[in-house]
Design an enzyme around this catalytic site. Structure first.
Site, PDB file in Angstrom:
ATOM      1  N   SER A   1       0.833  -1.211   0.000  1.00  9.51           N
ATOM      2  CA  SER A   1       0.000   0.000   0.000  1.00  9.51           C
ATOM      3  C   SER A   1       0.857   1.246   0.000  1.00  9.51           C
ATOM      4  O   SER A   1       0.447   2.296  -0.494  1.00  9.51           O
ATOM      5  CB  SER A   1      -0.873   0.044   1.258  1.00  9.51           C
ATOM      6  OG  SER A   1      -1.767  -1.027   1.269  1.00  9.51           O
TER       7      SER A   1
ATOM      8  N   HIS B   1      -0.475  -2.369  -7.475  1.00 11.31           N
ATOM      9  CA  HIS B   1      -1.300  -2.168  -6.272  1.00 11.31           C
ATOM     10  C   HIS B   1      -2.775  -2.295  -6.625  1.00 11.31           C
ATOM     11  O   HIS B   1      -3.351  -1.424  -7.292  1.00 11.31           O
ATOM     12  CB  HIS B   1      -0.976  -0.770  -5.706  1.00 11.31           C
ATOM     13  CG  HIS B   1      -1.689  -0.450  -4.442  1.00 11.31           C
ATOM     14  ND1 HIS B   1      -2.221   0.786  -4.162  1.00 11.31           N
ATOM     15  CD2 HIS B   1      -1.975  -1.214  -3.364  1.00 11.31           C
ATOM     16  CE1 HIS B   1      -2.781   0.770  -2.975  1.00 11.31           C
ATOM     17  NE2 HIS B   1      -2.651  -0.429  -2.470  1.00 11.31           N
TER      18      HIS B   1
ATOM     19  N   ASN C   1      -3.412   6.040  -1.832  1.00 11.12           N
ATOM     20  CA  ASN C   1      -3.239   6.098  -0.379  1.00 11.12           C
ATOM     21  C   ASN C   1      -2.684   7.431   0.097  1.00 11.12           C
ATOM     22  O   ASN C   1      -2.908   7.817   1.251  1.00 11.12           O
ATOM     23  CB  ASN C   1      -2.382   4.932   0.116  1.00 11.12           C
ATOM     24  CG  ASN C   1      -3.209   3.666   0.220  1.00 11.12           C
ATOM     25  OD1 ASN C   1      -4.389   3.719   0.560  1.00 11.12           O
ATOM     26  ND2 ASN C   1      -2.628   2.529  -0.093  1.00 11.12           N
TER      27      ASN C   1
ATOM     28  N   GLU D   1      -2.755   0.431  -9.432  1.00  5.74           N
ATOM     29  CA  GLU D   1      -1.687   1.425  -9.588  1.00  5.74           C
ATOM     30  C   GLU D   1      -0.417   0.684  -9.989  1.00  5.74           C
ATOM     31  O   GLU D   1      -0.055  -0.300  -9.348  1.00  5.74           O
ATOM     32  CB  GLU D   1      -1.435   2.163  -8.270  1.00  5.74           C
ATOM     33  CG  GLU D   1      -2.506   3.157  -7.912  1.00  5.74           C
ATOM     34  CD  GLU D   1      -2.219   3.844  -6.577  1.00  5.74           C
ATOM     35  OE1 GLU D   1      -2.159   5.076  -6.551  1.00  5.74           O
ATOM     36  OE2 GLU D   1      -2.080   3.144  -5.561  1.00  5.74           O
TER      37      GLU D   1
HETATM   38  N1  LIG Z   1      -6.517  -4.351   2.850  1.00  7.14           N
HETATM   39  C1  LIG Z   1      -6.621  -3.599   1.762  1.00  7.14           C
HETATM   40  O1  LIG Z   1      -7.672  -3.021   1.460  1.00  7.14           O
HETATM   41  C2  LIG Z   1      -5.426  -3.446   0.851  1.00  7.14           C
HETATM   42  C3  LIG Z   1      -5.590  -2.784  -0.364  1.00  7.14           C
HETATM   43  C4  LIG Z   1      -4.505  -2.691  -1.233  1.00  7.14           C
HETATM   44  C5  LIG Z   1      -3.285  -3.222  -0.861  1.00  7.14           C
HETATM   45  N2  LIG Z   1      -3.142  -3.844   0.335  1.00  7.14           N
HETATM   46  C6  LIG Z   1      -1.833  -4.426   0.657  1.00  7.14           C
HETATM   47  O2  LIG Z   1      -1.869  -5.810   0.358  1.00  7.14           O
HETATM   48  C7  LIG Z   1      -0.981  -6.518   1.243  1.00  7.14           C
HETATM   49  C8  LIG Z   1      -1.756  -7.593   1.968  1.00  7.14           C
HETATM   50  O3  LIG Z   1      -2.790  -6.981   2.712  1.00  7.14           O
HETATM   51  P1  LIG Z   1      -4.082  -7.782   3.177  1.00  7.14           P
HETATM   52  O4  LIG Z   1      -5.121  -6.767   3.464  1.00  7.14           O
HETATM   53  O5  LIG Z   1      -4.368  -8.904   2.217  1.00  7.14           O
HETATM   54  O6  LIG Z   1      -3.542  -8.395   4.547  1.00  7.14           O
HETATM   55  P2  LIG Z   1      -4.071  -9.682   5.319  1.00  7.14           P
HETATM   56  O7  LIG Z   1      -3.660  -9.509   6.722  1.00  7.14           O
HETATM   57  O8  LIG Z   1      -5.495  -9.933   4.995  1.00  7.14           O
HETATM   58  O9  LIG Z   1      -3.241 -10.885   4.656  1.00  7.14           O
HETATM   59  C9  LIG Z   1      -1.847 -10.996   4.708  1.00  7.14           C
HETATM   60  C10 LIG Z   1      -1.512 -12.457   4.478  1.00  7.14           C
HETATM   61  O10 LIG Z   1      -0.099 -12.587   4.292  1.00  7.14           O
HETATM   62  C11 LIG Z   1       0.257 -13.851   4.825  1.00  7.14           C
HETATM   63  N3  LIG Z   1       1.700 -13.894   5.010  1.00  7.14           N
HETATM   64  C12 LIG Z   1       2.452 -13.277   5.964  1.00  7.14           C
HETATM   65  N4  LIG Z   1       3.758 -13.610   5.768  1.00  7.14           N
HETATM   66  C13 LIG Z   1       3.821 -14.388   4.679  1.00  7.14           C
HETATM   67  C14 LIG Z   1       4.874 -15.053   3.966  1.00  7.14           C
HETATM   68  N5  LIG Z   1       6.142 -14.922   4.374  1.00  7.14           N
HETATM   69  N6  LIG Z   1       4.555 -15.806   2.889  1.00  7.14           N
HETATM   70  C15 LIG Z   1       3.283 -15.940   2.494  1.00  7.14           C
HETATM   71  N7  LIG Z   1       2.238 -15.343   3.116  1.00  7.14           N
HETATM   72  C16 LIG Z   1       2.506 -14.587   4.180  1.00  7.14           C
HETATM   73  C17 LIG Z   1      -0.542 -13.926   6.125  1.00  7.14           C
HETATM   74  O11 LIG Z   1      -0.616 -15.255   6.587  1.00  7.14           O
HETATM   75  C18 LIG Z   1      -1.884 -13.361   5.666  1.00  7.14           C
HETATM   76  O12 LIG Z   1      -2.756 -14.378   5.215  1.00  7.14           O
HETATM   77  C19 LIG Z   1      -0.380  -5.467   2.161  1.00  7.14           C
HETATM   78  O13 LIG Z   1       0.847  -5.039   1.625  1.00  7.14           O
HETATM   79  C20 LIG Z   1      -1.408  -4.336   2.101  1.00  7.14           C
HETATM   80  O14 LIG Z   1      -0.856  -3.091   2.396  1.00  7.14           O
HETATM   81  C21 LIG Z   1      -4.192  -3.989   1.201  1.00  7.14           C
END
Ligand SMILES: NC(=O)c1ccc[n+]([C@@H]2O[C@H](COP(=O)([O-])OP(=O)(O)OC[C@H]3O[C@@H](n4cnc5c(N)ncnc54)[C@H](O)[C@@H]3O)[C@@H](O)[C@H]2O)c1
Length: 297
Positions: A128, A149, A200, A161
């Site tokens: 993000s 993104h 963001n 993005e």
């Molecule tokens: N939540 C949102 O709306 C959103 C939107 C755009 C981007 N993002 C970005 O996407 C990414 C993930 O966010 P999310 O909301 O899916 O988080 P989340 O907490 O739902 O999921 C993260 C996942 O990563 C897994 N994980 C952690 N370490 C790992 C590894 N070494 N290998 C494989 N898997 C691993 C965890 O077990 C978990 O299932 C982040 O960088 C976040 O900033 C989130």
């Protein structure tokens, strides 16, 4: 939509997704629905099971709404494989990283991926707010590292993005853009490599302003959210949106942007920090600014 070739003639048919939470599950789903062979890496078998269940539920939702036929849902699921070993991603031509928003974690993941995948594979991050340059420098292929993104829910929202670092090659950026547009059917906007990119950089200060407003006792959760839903025609208010994004992810994004710009408007308010410390992360844990019933998502 077609799976290959894309961009400057490269073929991308085998895609890796690292992390299968809210975002990784959505990314894996859209890739499988686009006809790609997808291998998803999670930390352990429980996380694999939870991630797979999220995808199954989302495919089922799309099927129920008439957006996906039974056959398309079944074949998308059949194109997905799951792993806990990074080595299983060895033959991927593109890896989309979507692990939790933690810089040390992502640096470790990029360094590992660099050693595992073929020399010409592209590594893309769904971060993000972490600058892509930092992630690229954890590899020996910074010219093949790019930000891609996505937005949540990934199967529904069309925007991505595309973020090139100072060292990302034009070939990598063009191939990744063509992949996102022609294969996944997304609308690409290009942003410079600054913490928060475009969306963001605008969204996070807004969300944390709402949290500050709540923290100061100025208005209630419901009134803050109703103000923006009914007054500005937003589909959801800022506190509901923060719950949906995840308060851990919201805070991590704010911290990356604060570290980059040192501007108070990006500084996470104490209430946000306390809620994250308490495990009140929003929908993913069942409680944030709201209580959420039902399994997530
Ligand atoms: N939540 C949102 O709306 C959103 C939107 C755009 C981007 N993002 C970005 O996407 C990414 C993930 O966010 P999310 O909301 O899916 O988080 P989340 O907490 O739902 O999921 C993260 C996942 O990563 C897994 N994980 C952690 N370490 C790992 C590894 N070494 N290998 C494989 N898997 C691993 C965890 O077990 C978990 O299932 C982040 O960088 C976040 O900033 C989130």
């Amino acid at each position: 939509m077609t799976a290959a070739p894309v961009g400057t003639g490269r073929t991308i048919q085998r895609v890796g997704v690292v992390g299968c939470g809210l975002m990784g599950s959505g990314i894996a789903e859209v890739c499988a629905r686009a006809g790609l062979d997808v291998i998803v890496r999670e930390v352990d078998t429980d996380a694999v099971a939870a991630g797979r269940a999220r995808i199954v539920k989302s495919l089922e939702r799309a099927r129920r709404k008439g957006k996906l036929s039974d056959e398309a849902a079944e074949s998308a699921l059949a194109r997905l494989r799951f792993a806990t070993d990074f080595a299983d991603l060895a033959d991927c031509q593109l890896v989309l990283e979507a692990v939790s928003e933690s810089e040390p974690l992502k640096l470790e993941v990029f360094s590992t991926l660099d050693k595992v995948v073929a020399d010409d594979a592209i590594l893309a991050s769904n971060t993000s707010a972490i600058p892509i340059m930092k992630l690229a420098m954890a590899t020996r292929r910074p010219e093949q590292v790019v930000g891609l993104h996505f937005f949540s829910p990934v199967p529904v929202l069309t925007l991505v993005e595309l973020v090139s670092s100072l060292l990302t090659s034009d070939d990598t950026a063009d191939t990744t853009q063509a992949f996102a547009e022609d294969v996944l059917g997304k609308r690409v906007i290009r942003a410079r490599d600054r913490a928060g990119f475009i969306v963001n950089a605008l969204l996070i200060p807004y969300l944390i302003s709402a949290i500050r407003m709540l923290e100061s006792g100025f208005a209630t959760v419901e009134d803050i959210d109703s103000g923006m839903v009914l007054g500005c025609n937003h589909p959801m208010g800022p506190l509901a949106l923060a719950d949906f994004i995840g308060l851990d992810t919201t805070m991590a994004a704010a911290e990356s942007m604060y570290e980059e710009f040192k501007e108070p408007l990006y500084a996470p308010p104490p209430l946000l920090s306390r809620m994250v410390e308490a495990g009140l992360l929003g929908r993913k844990t069942g409680r944030g600014f709201y209580v959420h019933d039902g399994a997530w998502p």
